[in-house]
Design a protein around this motif. Structure first.
Motif, short mmCIF file in Angstrom:
data_model
loop_
_atom_site.label_atom_id
_atom_site.label_comp_id
_atom_site.label_asym_id
_atom_site.label_seq_id
_atom_site.Cartn_x
_atom_site.Cartn_y
_atom_site.Cartn_z
N ALA A 92 50.77 27.85 -5.57
CA ALA A 92 50.84 29.28 -5.26
C ALA A 92 49.85 29.66 -4.17
O ALA A 92 50.18 30.41 -3.24
CB ALA A 92 50.59 30.10 -6.52
N GLY A 93 48.64 29.14 -4.26
CA GLY A 93 47.63 29.45 -3.25
C GLY A 93 48.00 28.92 -1.88
O GLY A 93 47.86 29.62 -0.86
N LEU A 94 48.49 27.68 -1.82
CA LEU A 94 48.86 27.09 -0.54
C LEU A 94 50.07 27.79 0.06
O LEU A 94 50.16 27.96 1.29
CB LEU A 94 49.14 25.60 -0.73
CG LEU A 94 47.89 24.72 -0.90
CD1 LEU A 94 48.27 23.34 -1.42
CD2 LEU A 94 47.12 24.61 0.41
N GLU A 95 51.01 28.21 -0.77
CA GLU A 95 52.17 28.93 -0.25
C GLU A 95 51.77 30.26 0.38
O GLU A 95 52.34 30.67 1.40
CB GLU A 95 53.19 29.15 -1.37
CG GLU A 95 53.95 27.88 -1.75
CD GLU A 95 54.92 28.09 -2.88
OE1 GLU A 95 54.85 29.16 -3.55
OE2 GLU A 95 55.77 27.20 -3.10
N ILE A 96 50.81 30.95 -0.22
CA ILE A 96 50.34 32.22 0.35
C ILE A 96 49.66 31.97 1.70
O ILE A 96 49.88 32.72 2.67
CB ILE A 96 49.39 32.93 -0.63
CG1 ILE A 96 50.20 33.45 -1.83
CG2 ILE A 96 48.66 34.09 0.05
CD1 ILE A 96 49.35 33.96 -2.98
N LEU A 97 48.85 30.93 1.79
CA LEU A 97 48.22 30.62 3.06
C LEU A 97 49.26 30.25 4.12
O LEU A 97 49.13 30.62 5.29
CB LEU A 97 47.23 29.47 2.87
CG LEU A 97 45.98 29.79 2.06
CD1 LEU A 97 45.14 28.54 1.83
CD2 LEU A 97 45.14 30.86 2.76
N PHE A 113 41.75 32.28 9.80
CA PHE A 113 41.72 32.92 8.48
C PHE A 113 41.33 31.89 7.42
O PHE A 113 41.92 30.81 7.33
CB PHE A 113 43.07 33.53 8.14
CG PHE A 113 43.08 34.24 6.82
CD1 PHE A 113 42.48 35.48 6.68
CD2 PHE A 113 43.66 33.65 5.71
CE1 PHE A 113 42.46 36.14 5.45
CE2 PHE A 113 43.65 34.29 4.48
CZ PHE A 113 43.04 35.54 4.35
N LYS A 114 40.35 32.26 6.59
CA LYS A 114 39.84 31.34 5.58
C LYS A 114 40.08 31.86 4.17
O LYS A 114 39.79 33.02 3.86
CB LYS A 114 38.33 31.13 5.79
CG LYS A 114 37.71 30.12 4.82
CD LYS A 114 37.18 30.75 3.55
CE LYS A 114 36.80 29.65 2.54
NZ LYS A 114 36.38 30.23 1.24
N ALA A 115 40.59 31.01 3.31
CA ALA A 115 40.62 31.27 1.88
C ALA A 115 40.82 29.94 1.17
O ALA A 115 41.63 29.12 1.62
CB ALA A 115 41.74 32.24 1.49
#
Length: 257
Positions: free
Chosen positions: A56-61, A34-36
């Motif tokens: 926030a972005g890293l926690e979602i990943l 999965f990529k983001a």
């Protein structure tokens, strides 16, 4: 398949995309990464969306990795970001095409021990990617993937030399074709990149036939509303049909290339 949205836009939409991709790839027995991007640093305009915040972005990943049991990949832009991203469990660190010659960045990614996906610069020949790979391998890390994403053609277009897939495979690492960024139309007068998403399936089919080990796709439920790179994304509802087209091509050439 490496697939997901260009950037983490929020928890709900990113998880929805991950859930859909996971279901499809499980159905067809296709390994999925999965990529983001948790942050987009290489935007043309100062007012372009770059992310919801690094943490926030890293926690979602990290949540997606744990909840869906999926390996995840995200971009890094500075050497200091490699260890930070790795600390959130990121499985693969991606080196953006514009930065594929940045020695310190490649070495910092290598030193984490994670897989490193190096995207070929639009300005580089396929054979030059061997040197980029060496910057990772000389640190003792051979967990390397090379990704073709087109070559600059004039100021506002890209082309793909499919011979490059076989050239890069001679270095001994998996080679992935990015079927979405290869169709970008960069440097538009508006400062927003254009694209030709109607050609994604054509490029992906050709890439598999040419021997690519995997396909990279950026996807979104509604690309027209995506906050980054929507012009060259594949609509999420079209991903399954694309996979159904690629499987028989891969089966046909298995053992040939």
């Amino acid at each position: 398949m490496i697939a997901g949205p260009c950037v983490v836009e929020g928890r709900e939409i990113t998880r929805d995309i991950a859930s859909t991709l996971s279901e499809i790839c499980t159905k067809y027995d296709i390994p999925l990464i999965f990529k983001a991007s948790y942050r987009k640093a290489n935007r043309s305009r100062y007012d372009s969306f770059t992310g919801i915040g690094d943490r926030a972005g890293l926690e979602i990943l990290q949540e997606i990795r744990e909840d869906f049991k999926l390996p995840v990949v995200t971009d890094i832009h500075l050497p200091s970001e490699a260890a930070v991203a790795a600390s959130y469990g990121i499985d693969m660190l991606q080196i953006p095409a514009f930065l594929c010659r940045q020695t310190e960045l490649l070495e910092a990614a290598a030193e984490t021990g994670k897989y490193v996906n190096i995207k070929k610069g639009q300005f580089l020949s396929p054979s030059s990617m061997g040197f980029a790979a060496e910057k990772v391998s000389h640190k003792g890390n051979r967990n390397i993937v090379l990704t073709e994403r087109g070559t600059q053609f004039g100021y506002t277009d890209l082309v793909i030399d499919f011979r490059g897939i076989q050239t890069m495979r001679t270095f001994g690492y998996p080679v992935v074709l990015d079927a979405t960024h290869s169709l970008q139309e960069p440097n538009q007068a508006s400062g927003v990149t254009g694209g030709k998403p109607e050609m994604i399936a054509t490029i992906a089919r050709a890439g598999i036939a040419a021997g690519a080990d995997g396909i990279f796709i950026e996807t979104h439920p509604d690309p027209s509303k995506a906050r980054s790179d929507g012009a060259n994304m594949l609509k999420l509802s079209m991903v399954e049909d694309l996979i159904k087209q690629l499987i028989p091509i891969k089966d046909a050439i298995r053992g040939i290339l």
